[in-house]
Design an enzyme around this catalytic site. Structure first.
Site, PDB file in Angstrom:
ATOM      1  N   LYS A  72      32.209  23.141 -27.994  1.00  0.00           N
ATOM      2  CA  LYS A  72      32.521  24.328 -28.178  1.00  0.00           C
ATOM      3  C   LYS A  72      31.789  24.919 -28.967  1.00  0.00           C
ATOM      4  CE  LYS A  72      36.407  25.404 -25.933  1.00  0.00           C
ATOM      5  NZ  LYS A  72      35.896  25.477 -24.308  1.00  0.00           N
ATOM      6  N   HIS A 131      33.949   9.814 -47.205  1.00  0.00           N
ATOM      7  CA  HIS A 131      33.547  10.922 -45.905  1.00  0.00           C
ATOM      8  C   HIS A 131      32.348  12.027 -46.343  1.00  0.00           C
ATOM      9  CE1 HIS A 131      36.136   8.216 -42.437  1.00  0.00           C
ATOM     10  NE2 HIS A 131      36.786   8.249 -44.174  1.00  0.00           N
ATOM     11  N   GLY A 150      36.947   4.208 -39.420  1.00  0.00           N
ATOM     12  CA  GLY A 150      38.035   3.662 -38.184  1.00  0.00           C
ATOM     13  C   GLY A 150      38.666   2.544 -38.742  1.00  0.00           C
ATOM     14  N   SER A 154      36.777  29.777 -14.152  1.00  0.00           N
ATOM     15  CA  SER A 154      38.019  30.077 -14.200  1.00  0.00           C
ATOM     16  C   SER A 154      37.912  31.737 -15.395  1.00  0.00           C
ATOM     17  CB  SER A 154      38.264  28.704 -15.040  1.00  0.00           C
ATOM     18  OG  SER A 154      37.939  28.882 -15.961  1.00  0.00           O
ATOM     19  N   GLY A 155      37.017  31.795 -15.505  1.00  0.00           N
ATOM     20  CA  GLY A 155      37.437  32.958 -17.449  1.00  0.00           C
ATOM     21  C   GLY A 155      37.105  33.106 -18.339  1.00  0.00           C
ATOM     22  N   GLY A 156      36.976  30.877 -17.963  1.00  0.00           N
ATOM     23  CA  GLY A 156      37.149  30.571 -20.005  1.00  0.00           C
ATOM     24  C   GLY A 156      35.754  30.270 -19.687  1.00  0.00           C
ATOM     25  N   VAL A 157      35.280  30.510 -21.100  1.00  0.00           N
ATOM     26  CA  VAL A 157      34.088  30.071 -21.851  1.00  0.00           C
ATOM     27  C   VAL A 157      33.361  28.858 -20.896  1.00  0.00           C
ATOM     28  CG1 VAL A 157      34.662  29.013 -24.033  1.00  0.00           C
ATOM     29  CG2 VAL A 157      32.319  30.880 -23.470  1.00  0.00           C
ATOM     30  N   ASP A 158      33.720  27.729 -20.746  1.00  0.00           N
ATOM     31  CA  ASP A 158      33.692  26.849 -20.201  1.00  0.00           C
ATOM     32  C   ASP A 158      32.391  27.217 -19.203  1.00  0.00           C
ATOM     33  OD1 ASP A 158      33.446  25.615 -23.033  1.00  0.00           O
ATOM     34  OD2 ASP A 158      35.333  24.469 -21.259  1.00  0.00           O
ATOM     35  N   SER A 159      33.481  27.620 -18.110  1.00  0.00           N
ATOM     36  CA  SER A 159      33.072  27.775 -16.936  1.00  0.00           C
ATOM     37  C   SER A 159      31.934  28.905 -17.075  1.00  0.00           C
ATOM     38  CB  SER A 159      33.851  27.759 -15.928  1.00  0.00           C
ATOM     39  OG  SER A 159      34.458  29.139 -15.986  1.00  0.00           O
ATOM     40  N   SER A 160      31.922  30.057 -17.885  1.00  0.00           N
ATOM     41  CA  SER A 160      31.286  30.905 -17.337  1.00  0.00           C
ATOM     42  C   SER A 160      29.876  31.175 -17.633  1.00  0.00           C
ATOM     43  CB  SER A 160      31.612  32.217 -18.531  1.00  0.00           C
ATOM     44  OG  SER A 160      33.035  32.153 -17.548  1.00  0.00           O
ATOM     45  N   CYS A 219      32.075   3.912 -44.249  1.00  0.00           N
ATOM     46  CA  CYS A 219      33.909   3.549 -44.317  1.00  0.00           C
ATOM     47  C   CYS A 219      34.227   2.267 -43.982  1.00  0.00           C
ATOM     48  CB  CYS A 219      34.741   4.763 -43.862  1.00  0.00           C
ATOM     49  SG  CYS A 219      36.751   4.014 -44.697  1.00  0.00           S
ATOM     50  N   TYR A 220      34.397   2.066 -42.994  1.00  0.00           N
ATOM     51  CA  TYR A 220      34.085   1.010 -41.611  1.00  0.00           C
ATOM     52  C   TYR A 220      32.982   0.480 -41.787  1.00  0.00           C
ATOM     53  CZ  TYR A 220      35.470  -2.757 -38.389  1.00  0.00           C
ATOM     54  OH  TYR A 220      35.207  -3.841 -37.867  1.00  0.00           O
ATOM     55  N   GLU A 226      31.332  13.504 -44.318  1.00  0.00           N
ATOM     56  CA  GLU A 226      31.098  14.694 -42.484  1.00  0.00           C
ATOM     57  C   GLU A 226      32.878  15.660 -42.832  1.00  0.00           C
ATOM     58  OE1 GLU A 226      33.480  10.658 -41.381  1.00  0.00           O
ATOM     59  OE2 GLU A 226      32.548  11.946 -42.510  1.00  0.00           O
TER      60      GLU A 226
END
Length: 516
Positions: free
Chosen positions: A372, A173, A58, A227-233, A85-86, A175
């Site tokens: 995603k 870090h 942080g 919408s045609g996006g990957v998420d809604s599809s 770290c923090y 990550e």
């Protein structure tokens, strides 16, 4: 409710820019993770039944007034805790160690050397390795019971361990990709130290989510805005897997889509997803209300408002529908929650938020715990066509926010034609899958040019392409000069009204991916 079949790691967020990366690295080790605000109570943490806890970094110092804290009782749960770290500084301070300002702020690569051979966090790792430091404070006196397990040239306490309490701390870090063997460190913590079995996978998520959806929805119907996006599809396909033809999808064409996008998407929806889709052509409605509006937030507000009205009117014909599906993903969930104080609004989110209340519907968000890249993997497992799975992100307001001025039918035409040349060029040259997102922006300026010995005074188009893994950070794509020259020439020669093309070489941060 369906019981989770895999163990979980909780990441407590102290405001680090890398918190999402920690959760992603845990999931890459095939262990499920969730991010919670550091201020969450130990009772809520118990409800998650975690196998271990990671304390993020942080920007604050533990000496600052109002510095973020967590419930000290987490250290009495009897499960491993890793402070980064923090998170390390807070843990050391809590156990009566001492944290002080570093001699100089350290940001960048450092060589870390192991000082204890049997440190389980560094199992199967070399004695020294490159790590990424980003700190202004450091541990100057260990708390009782802790030992030093690694050091760098400038940081004597680069890693620490309380063997009896199963507490671990890192000044660097693990990550971030700049830390060599960082993924191994995370894997050692969640798999070896916390004892997680590594059962988290796209198919495990599908199996559990399908069962949960069936329990939640029952015999009711679900409406989903495509919408045609990957998420809604992928969300639609996942719900269809659970309830079959009791899903009705509505595709609103706002006239701000890419060239011939509506026709292409409808074909994919019906032939690949094989779902019931109602197409609503509302181009005239959206362009009417956008006439003369140049402010980006006002454009977003208008597009969102009209989408709600158009969608609501179309949805009224769907009987016995009690649920509305949304393609909300985990970054959406995290960004919608203020962590350690109010966050600044950069721009309003493109997901439409007013529909459930207006339509008196319960929300279904089958992707709300996925990043995603995980959405794409789930889609692949469900057989969603590559054309949708690997489609670049496209903003909800569409080309409306890629026209940096008021929106008119002529400007939409110009942008669609120029954008089509750019996108098709990326596909033809094998570059489309090498970039995270590509866009053409129509700028609110005119430029002098010469065509056929005649003076022109026409529009300027900006090309934007970025590389990224999740859209949280992005670098401008280093596309070949020859390719950019070819695309520029095609746009200028084929799109009457554009006589100059520029390429955006800004990264995020400090710039955003979209211009508006």
């Amino acid at each position: 409710m369906t019981q989770r079949k895999y163990s979980k790691i909780i990441v407590l967020d102290f405001g680090s820019q890398y918190t999402q990366l920690i959760a992603r690295r845990v999931r890459e080790a095939k262990v499920y993770s969730e991010i919670l605000d550091s201020a969450v109570s130990v009772e809520e943490i118990k409800q998650h039944n975690p196998a271990g806890i990671i304390l993020s970094g942080g920007p604050a110092s533990v000496h600052d007034d109002g510095a973020p804290t967590c419930d000290p009782a987490i250290f009495e749960l009897g499960i491993p805790v890793l402070g980064i770290c923090y998170g390390l500084h807070y843990m050391v301070s809590l156990f009566d160690g001492e944290v002080a300002k570093s001699g100089s702020r350290e940001y960048g690569r450092a060589e870390v050397h192991r000082t204890v051979p049997d440190y389980p966090l560094f199992d199967k790792m070399p004695d020294s390795f490159q790590a990424w430091m980003s700190h202004a404070d450091e541990v100057v006196r260990l708390a009782p019971g802790f030992i030093t397990t690694a050091a760098s040239e400038t940081v004597p306490q680069a890693a620490i361990w309380h063997k009896e309490k199963n507490l671990f701390g890192l000044q660097f870090h693990p990550e971030v990709v700049h830390t060599k063997h960082g993924k191994r460190i995370i894997r050692n913590f969640v798999r070896s130290i916390c004892g997680c079995k590594g059962r988290w996978s796209p198919q495990a998520y599908i199996d559990e989510t399908v069962q949960t959806l069936r329990e939640q929805i029952g015999e009711k119907r679900v409406i989903c805005g495509l919408s045609g996006g990957v998420d809604s599809s992928v969300a639609a396909r996942l719900i269809q897997e659970a309830i079959g033809d009791r899903l009705t999808c509505i595709f609103v064409d706002n006239g701000l889509l890419r060239h011939n996008e509506a026709k292409k998407l409808l074909s994919v929806f019906r032939e690949n997803l094989q779902i019931n889709v109602e197409h609503v052509n509302a181009e005239e409605v959206f362009l009417k209300y956008l006439d003369g509006v140049a402010d980006p937030e006002e454009k977003r507000r208008i597009i969102g408002r009209e989408f709600i009205e158009v969608f609501k009117n179309a949805a009224e014909s769907v009987e016995n529908a009690d649920f509305l599906a949304q393609g909300t993903t985990y970054p959406d969930v995290i960004e919608s929650v203020s962590v350690n104080g109010p966050s600044v609004t950069i721009k309003s989110h493109h997901n439409v938020g007013g529909l459930p209340e207006k339509m008196n519907l319960e929300v279904v968000e089958p992707l709300r715990l996925l990043f995603k890249d995980e959405v794409r993997k789930v889609g692949e497992s469900l057989g969603v066509k590559d054309e949708l799975i690997h489609r670049h992100p496209f903003p909800g307001p569409g080309l409306g926010i890629r026209i940096i001025d008021d929106v008119t039918p002529e400007k939409v035409r110009l942008l669609q034609e120029a954008d089509d040349i750019f996108i098709q060029g990326l596909v033809e040259h094998g570059l489309y899958d090498r970039v995270w997102q590509a866009a053409t922006i129509l700028l609110p300026i005119q430029s002098v040019g010469v065509m056929g010995d005649e003076r022109t005074y026409e529009n300027v188009a900006a090309l934007r392409a970025v590389t990224s893994t999740d859209g949280m950070t992005a670098d401008w794509a280093h596309l070949p000069y020859g390719f950019l020259a070819e695309i520029s020439s095609k746009i200028i020669n084929r799109v009457k009204g554009i006589n100059r093309v520029v390429y955006d070489i800004s990264s995020k941060p400090p710039s955003t991916i979209e211009w508006e």
